[in-house]
Structure formats: C-alpha cells, structure tokens
Design a protein around this motif. Structure first.
Motif, PDB file in Angstrom:
ATOM      1  N   UNK A  17     -45.885 -17.862  38.363  1.00  0.00           N
ATOM      2  CA  UNK A  17     -46.271 -18.127  37.077  1.00  0.00           C
ATOM      3  C   UNK A  17     -46.281 -19.606  36.649  1.00  0.00           C
ATOM      4  N   UNK A  18     -45.351 -20.233  37.367  1.00  0.00           N
ATOM      5  CA  UNK A  18     -45.217 -21.740  36.653  1.00  0.00           C
ATOM      6  C   UNK A  18     -46.713 -22.366  37.117  1.00  0.00           C
ATOM      7  N   UNK A  19     -47.334 -21.885  37.990  1.00  0.00           N
ATOM      8  CA  UNK A  19     -48.660 -22.682  38.294  1.00  0.00           C
ATOM      9  C   UNK A  19     -49.629 -22.371  37.153  1.00  0.00           C
ATOM     10  N   UNK A  20     -49.392 -21.515  36.251  1.00  0.00           N
ATOM     11  CA  UNK A  20     -50.306 -21.192  35.220  1.00  0.00           C
ATOM     12  C   UNK A  20     -50.307 -22.514  33.974  1.00  0.00           C
ATOM     13  N   UNK A  21     -49.132 -23.478  34.214  1.00  0.00           N
ATOM     14  CA  UNK A  21     -48.947 -24.550  33.302  1.00  0.00           C
ATOM     15  C   UNK A  21     -49.762 -25.736  33.762  1.00  0.00           C
ATOM     16  N   UNK A  22     -50.160 -25.576  35.033  1.00  0.00           N
ATOM     17  CA  UNK A  22     -50.929 -26.768  35.657  1.00  0.00           C
ATOM     18  C   UNK A  22     -52.367 -26.953  35.081  1.00  0.00           C
ATOM     19  N   UNK A  23     -53.130 -25.896  34.916  1.00  0.00           N
ATOM     20  CA  UNK A  23     -54.637 -26.237  34.348  1.00  0.00           C
ATOM     21  C   UNK A  23     -54.503 -26.817  33.019  1.00  0.00           C
ATOM     22  N   UNK A  24     -53.542 -26.371  32.011  1.00  0.00           N
ATOM     23  CA  UNK A  24     -53.529 -26.881  30.819  1.00  0.00           C
ATOM     24  C   UNK A  24     -53.164 -28.411  30.925  1.00  0.00           C
ATOM     25  N   UNK A  25     -52.419 -28.761  31.996  1.00  0.00           N
ATOM     26  CA  UNK A  25     -52.098 -30.102  31.949  1.00  0.00           C
ATOM     27  C   UNK A  25     -53.322 -31.014  32.169  1.00  0.00           C
ATOM     28  N   UNK A  26     -54.313 -30.333  33.236  1.00  0.00           N
ATOM     29  CA  UNK A  26     -55.323 -30.936  33.470  1.00  0.00           C
ATOM     30  C   UNK A  26     -56.405 -31.163  32.198  1.00  0.00           C
ATOM     31  N   UNK A  27     -56.562 -30.109  31.480  1.00  0.00           N
ATOM     32  CA  UNK A  27     -57.375 -30.108  30.345  1.00  0.00           C
ATOM     33  C   UNK A  27     -56.736 -30.892  29.464  1.00  0.00           C
ATOM     34  N   UNK A  28     -55.411 -31.171  29.123  1.00  0.00           N
ATOM     35  CA  UNK A  28     -54.886 -32.179  28.359  1.00  0.00           C
ATOM     36  C   UNK A  28     -55.272 -33.540  28.635  1.00  0.00           C
ATOM     37  N   UNK A  29     -55.357 -33.927  29.851  1.00  0.00           N
ATOM     38  CA  UNK A  29     -55.531 -35.075  30.389  1.00  0.00           C
ATOM     39  C   UNK A  29     -57.063 -35.350  30.183  1.00  0.00           C
ATOM     40  N   UNK A  30     -57.783 -34.543  30.379  1.00  0.00           N
ATOM     41  CA  UNK A  30     -59.222 -34.638  30.055  1.00  0.00           C
ATOM     42  C   UNK A  30     -59.357 -34.844  28.559  1.00  0.00           C
ATOM     43  N   UNK A  31     -58.998 -34.283  27.688  1.00  0.00           N
ATOM     44  CA  UNK A  31     -59.222 -34.207  26.155  1.00  0.00           C
ATOM     45  C   UNK A  31     -58.168 -35.240  25.775  1.00  0.00           C
ATOM     46  N   UNK A  32     -57.144 -35.643  26.242  1.00  0.00           N
ATOM     47  CA  UNK A  32     -56.350 -36.418  25.781  1.00  0.00           C
ATOM     48  C   UNK A  32     -55.628 -36.206  24.499  1.00  0.00           C
ATOM     49  N   UNK A  33     -54.974 -34.935  24.343  1.00  0.00           N
ATOM     50  CA  UNK A  33     -54.752 -34.139  23.266  1.00  0.00           C
ATOM     51  C   UNK A  33     -53.372 -34.247  23.210  1.00  0.00           C
ATOM     52  N   UNK A  34     -52.517 -34.784  24.091  1.00  0.00           N
ATOM     53  CA  UNK A  34     -50.941 -34.970  23.812  1.00  0.00           C
ATOM     54  C   UNK A  34     -50.174 -33.693  24.408  1.00  0.00           C
ATOM     55  N   UNK A  35     -50.935 -32.744  25.035  1.00  0.00           N
ATOM     56  CA  UNK A  35     -50.279 -31.539  25.547  1.00  0.00           C
ATOM     57  C   UNK A  35     -49.428 -31.667  27.171  1.00  0.00           C
TER      58      UNK A  35
END
Length: 482
Positions: A17-35
């Motif tokens: 389940x920890x792998x589910x945290x990785x796609x949002x990291x990628x999204x955060x880097x793309x949009x530079x939203x600080x997450x």
C-alpha cells in the motif's frame, strides 16, 4: 486464530500500500503544489510499519482458517484506512484532524464518497489525485473480496448468487485458482477504467480530470476534483458517458468476465439480477423525469437529464451529482435516496443490500401472499427457471433482519450525538449503503457534523462494505474460542 500469520499478511499489505503514495508524489512534482513532503513521509511510515509487522513473522507458514479470513478481512480495511489517512493529516492543505482524515480515507477505500472536505477546486492536485486513487484501489479490493474471498468464507451476496442461481454463473468459476481469478478481475477493472478515462477525455475533460473521474466512476465511489462534482463540466456528453460506466460497473463483474471470454453480451440479458436491476432503474427514471417536468423544477429537457443522471448515480451508490437531488420537489428526494438501499448487483463495486437479495425478498413476499389463498400449496421461489432452496431464503432474511437492527442502532447513536432525525437517518443510509451524499446537514458534505457522529458513520461504512456479518461475527464469543 493465527495472529502471527495475520501480522505477516498485514505487514505485506502495508508495504504494498505504501506504493500508493508514489503517484501523488509525481503529480505534486508536475504541478509544483507542495505535496511531496507529506506523501514522502506517509510512504516511509507505511513501509516501516509494514516491515515491523512482517519481519518477525516472515517465516511463519500456515493455511488461513475461516476465522483467520474474517479477522484479516476486517483488519485489511481498518489498517489501510488508518495508514491511508496520514497524507491528509500531514499535508498543509487540507490539513485534516485525525478523525476527519480517517473518515475521508475510509470513505475513499470503501468507495462511499462521503467527504468532510470543502473547497476541492483549491486543493493541491496531489491530494485530489490521492483521494480518487483511494477509491479506485478500494473498488478493486471490493471486487476481489466479493467474487473471490467472501464466497470462500461462506458469506456475502456472491456466495448466495453463484451457488444458487441458474444460468451461466451456476457452474462457472472464473478461473480455478484465486490468484488467477484476481488477475482476471484486475484486467477487466483496468480495462473499464481506461475506456472510461478515454471517453471523458474525448468528451472534453482535461487529462487529469478524466483519469481522476474514471477512477471514481468505475469504483462507484463518487469523489470528484470539483465541489460541483459532474455539474462542474455542464456537459451532456460527459454525463451520458458517466451514466453508462456507472451502470456497467454496477453489474456483476463475473458477467463481464464471462461475456468477454465467450464474446457475447447475451449473458447480461440472461441474468435475472441484471434484468431486475435495469427494470428498477428504468421505472425510477420515468417517475422522476415525469415529476420534475410536471412540477417545472427544470425545463422539459433538463428534467429528463437530471432524472437519468440523478437516479443512476444514487441507485448505483456512486454519489456523483449535476445538481442537488435533496432539493428536488415533493417526494423525490426520499424516493431517489431509497434506491441506494437496493444498490448494485452482487459482485460489483456498488453498495447497498444488493439487487439479488432484494429480488429474493420480493419473490418471498409474493409467495407468502399466494399462500394466503393456497395454504397447502408448495410454491417454490425461482430465479430464472430453477428453484431457490429455502436455506438461501432464510440466509437472505437473516441478513435483512441484521441490516435493519444495525441500521436502527447506528441511527440511535447519531441521534444521541445531537443530529436531527432526517440527517441521522440519511447519514446512516448513505454510509451503510456506501452512497456518500445524504439529506439534511449531510447533503453536501460531512464536515459540519460532530466527531462522535463521524466515528459512528465510519463504522457504518465498514459494516456496509463488508456486508455486516463479516464484522459482527468477531463480536460473538464463540469466534474467539479454540
């Protein structure tokens, strides 16, 4: 009970389940939203906790007993709901409390769609994606649970359905092994998600919204990236695509597999549960559309548009909206909301009591009426052309009885917490049926209700998702006896 084995399984699940945290990291880097930081910390917490649970029991090998199965199933949802809450707490926006974060996380994983968050349009893209992803992962878990796991434990709507109904499902297992079954279901689920996303994109959504809403549509979850839900897009094409995939996702996934493998859609129409479900939808849309048109709540065209989308969304327990059905005139809010109690078909991502149980209760009621005229007659209950054993009918009535008693108990708990009658009744109905939006104070969101009520409703979500018995069996003293 093999608690060491349970620890090993939960540890593995948490690390996965920890792998589910990785796609949002990628999204955060793309949009530079600080997450990035919040999801990075959550990833580390999940990995470490999973490792701690797994490592001491890594060499323990035993077969799961039925009791182990019940316990692991419940702990699966509780543990993932708990650890899934960390990004929502750690992120500055929305920065939820523990209660709110757990409520939101469990709501996503159980595909309930009840939210405590407002201002979705202003949330970081990483958080928006994560919420949708929770529902998608939860939906896949539900399918495997309903079609592969619960029948092995001897419970659940699919157990009654596959064992006792005629037609193509009678003697057809999906595949001989549970791992192969899970893989087959995964391919179907993924294919529907991709098709839905492409449809949304072609109809006018941007790529981010198309992917996010396809997650929630196929999972029958109802989370959205906008406060106005599907109404944000104001597109008849998007709404029709959504309606199609909500209905498809509310069908028994075993039928999807059978139709795909044998290259024929006839199995949908041969299935009594599917026909009954479509009949309920058609009747409800006609009644709702006529009422909206005659009361002039909308223009004639918009009346049918709102009726179709609103009825399908609630009846499938998805919970998307293009308007507020709770503000519809006359009896319509109650009528439409009541459809969620029936819910989707067995073996689908839909909630509710399931269509097959409702069909059997209906047929049992007709039989009892006929017995008044013919007391000595032997009148079998049939689904399709084959009779259903009385033991199955007893099991359905047992489920129905426990469902009602549980519902009343949860509603009393909400009333004691200070909620009014309409809000309490609809909140329990929305959560135990995994619908999401309710009436009264919870028509839009659950952010304003008190914390004790949120914990009660979290229990309702879990009870509804696991079909009640899976949870309640753990409270029987016999369960813990050796």
């Amino acid at each position: 009970m093999h608690l060491v084995l349970t620890s090993r399984i939960l540890g593995i699940l948490l690390m996965i389940f920890s792998l589910a945290m990785l796609p949002p990291v990628v999204i955060s880097l793309i949009y530079q939203d600080g997450g990035t930081e919040a999801f990075g910390i959550a990833f580390a917490i999940n990995v470490i906790a999973g490792f701690i649970l797994w490592y001491p029991a890594r060499r323990y090998r035993k077969e799961l007993s039925v009791r182990d199965g019940f316990f692991v199933t419940l702990m699966f949802w509780l543990v993932l709901g708990l650890f899934g809450a960390f990004p929502l707490m750690l992120s500055d926006h929305p920065g939820l409390s523990f209660t709110d974060a757990f409520f939101e996380s469990l709501s996503g994983l159980t595909t309930t769609g009840a939210t405590v968050i407002t201002g979705l349009d202003d949330l970081p893209h990483s958080i928006l994606f994560y919420r949708q992803q929770l529902q998608w992962l939860g939906g896949m878990g539900i399918i495997v649970l309903a079609v592969a796991i619960l029948p092995m434990l001897g419970i659940g709507g699919m157990q009654l359905y596959r064992a006792e109904t005629p037609g193509p499902m009678k003697d057809s297992k999906l595949t001989p092994r549970i791992t192969e079954t899970a893989k087959a279901l995964w391919y179907i689920y993924l294919s529907l998600t991709v098709a839905c996303a492409v449809g949304y994109w072609i109809a006018g959504m941007n790529v981010f919204d198309a992917i996010c809403h396809s997650f929630a549509t196929v999972a029958i979850g109802g989370f959205s990236t906008h406060d106005a839900s599907m109404g944000y897009f104001n597109s008849a094409a998007i709404e029709l695509i959504c309606v199609f995939f909500m209905i498809i996702s509310a069908f028994n996934f075993s039928l999807h597999f059978l139709s795909w493998r044998r290259g024929s859609f006839i199995y949908y129409w041969k299935d009594p549960e599917t026909r009954f479900f479509l009949g309920i939808l058609a009747l409800a849309v006609i009644i709702t559309g006529l009422t909206l048109a005659t009361t002039q709540a909308y223009s004639e065209t918009d009346s049918w548009r709102h009726a179709l989308f609103g009825v399908v969304s609630v009846a499938t327990t998805t919970g998307f909206g293009i308007g507020d059905f709770s503000s519809w005139p006359s009896y319509l809010p109650f009528l439409v909301f009541s459809l969620a109690f029936i819910g989707g078909c067995a073996g689908s991502t839909g909630g509710g009591m399931k269509v097959i149980r409702t069909l059997l209760v209906y047929k049992q009621g007709l039989r009892e009426i006929r017995r008044l005229l013919h007391p000595n007659a032997v009148i079998p209950i049939k689904v399709g052309r084959k009779p259903v054993p009385d033991r199955v009918i007893e099991a359905v009535w047992g489920f129905f009885s426990v469902y009602i008693i549980t519902f009343i108990g949860l509603q009393i708990g909400l009333l004691m917490s200070g909620l009014d009658m309409v809000t309490a009744w609809s909140a329990v109905g929305a959560c135990i049926n995994n619908l999401g939006p309710g009436l009264g104070e919870v028509a839009a969101n659950y952010g304003e209700i008190n914390d004790p009520a949120k914990w009660i409703l979290s229990a309702a979500m879990l009870l509804g998702r696991l079909e009640i018995f899976t949870v309640l069996v753990l409270f029987i003293p016999d369960f813990w006896e050796r």
